[in-house]
Write a protein that holds these residues in place. Sequence first.
Motif, mmCIF file in Angstrom:
data_model
loop_
_atom_site.group_PDB
_atom_site.id
_atom_site.type_symbol
_atom_site.label_atom_id
_atom_site.label_comp_id
_atom_site.label_asym_id
_atom_site.label_seq_id
_atom_site.Cartn_x
_atom_site.Cartn_y
_atom_site.Cartn_z
ATOM 1 N N THR A 152 1.454 -7.048 5.282
ATOM 2 C CA THR A 152 1.169 -5.810 4.557
ATOM 3 C C THR A 152 2.314 -4.828 4.762
ATOM 4 O OG1 THR A 152 -1.206 -6.082 4.828
ATOM 5 C CG2 THR A 152 -0.438 -3.864 4.337
ATOM 6 N N VAL B 168 1.017 5.305 -0.205
ATOM 7 C CA VAL B 168 0.194 6.498 -0.070
ATOM 8 C C VAL B 168 1.065 7.751 -0.086
ATOM 9 C CG1 VAL B 168 -1.684 5.356 1.157
ATOM 10 C CG2 VAL B 168 0.179 6.347 2.449
ATOM 11 N N HIS C 41 0.875 -1.176 0.000
ATOM 12 C CA HIS C 41 0.000 0.000 0.000
ATOM 13 C C HIS C 41 0.907 1.219 0.000
ATOM 14 C CE1 HIS C 41 -3.741 2.124 0.595
ATOM 15 N NE2 HIS C 41 -3.234 2.747 1.638
ATOM 16 N N GLY D 264 -3.283 10.925 -1.395
ATOM 17 C CA GLY D 264 -4.109 9.728 -1.248
ATOM 18 C C GLY D 264 -3.376 8.468 -1.670
ATOM 19 N N THR D 265 -4.134 7.416 -1.912
ATOM 20 C CA THR D 265 -3.548 6.137 -2.294
ATOM 21 C C THR D 265 -2.938 6.242 -3.684
ATOM 22 O OG1 THR D 265 -5.081 4.875 -0.931
ATOM 23 C CG2 THR D 265 -4.019 3.699 -2.736
ATOM 24 N N TYR D 266 -1.674 5.839 -3.792
ATOM 25 C CA TYR D 266 -0.973 5.842 -5.072
ATOM 26 C C TYR D 266 -1.040 4.454 -5.707
ATOM 27 C CZ TYR D 266 2.739 6.401 -8.509
ATOM 28 O OH TYR D 266 3.454 6.430 -9.676
ATOM 29 N N LYS D 267 -0.761 3.422 -4.929
ATOM 30 C CA LYS D 267 -0.841 2.026 -5.384
ATOM 31 C C LYS D 267 -1.331 1.184 -4.225
ATOM 32 C CE LYS D 267 1.248 2.057 -9.488
ATOM 33 N NZ LYS D 267 0.527 1.907 -10.697
ATOM 34 N N ASP D 268 -2.078 0.142 -4.557
ATOM 35 C CA ASP D 268 -2.534 -0.833 -3.569
ATOM 36 C C ASP D 268 -2.606 -2.156 -4.317
ATOM 37 O OD1 ASP D 268 -3.372 -1.837 -1.162
ATOM 38 O OD2 ASP D 268 -5.439 -1.162 -1.371
ATOM 39 N N THR E 85 3.190 -0.842 4.188
ATOM 40 C CA THR E 85 2.644 0.480 3.889
ATOM 41 C C THR E 85 3.812 1.435 3.726
ATOM 42 O OG1 THR E 85 0.658 0.011 5.175
ATOM 43 C CG2 THR E 85 1.128 2.329 4.673
#
Length: 114
Positions: free
Chosen positions: A75, A9, A7, A13-17, A77
Amino acid sequence: MSKMRLHIVTPHGTYKDTDVDYLGISTTGGDLGILPHHIPLATGVTISEMHYEVDGKTYRFAIAGGFMYVDADNTVTVIGNAVESPEEIDLRRAEEAKQRAESLFVYQLKMVNK
């Protein structure tokens, strides 16, 4: 092969997930390779290139520093000040930023040496 969740960010906001096989990243403690089921880790990220691999394909990005957290739930981040793929980098903007940084450095150096 086992995968982990990545993830990424930024302040926007979220760039890749996405699910990845491997993450290579430069941290304040040195270069790290993160594989699935890595032990929990929290570290700063330096201004550098990071890359991840999915099914043998490598994806590269520039990151303008930040923070990374690897949790026990497989995960990772990455919180980046800014993240760009090679296709997204605006070379004119990057060159102008470099020139501003160099000018500021020269100015500060002159002030210190007064």
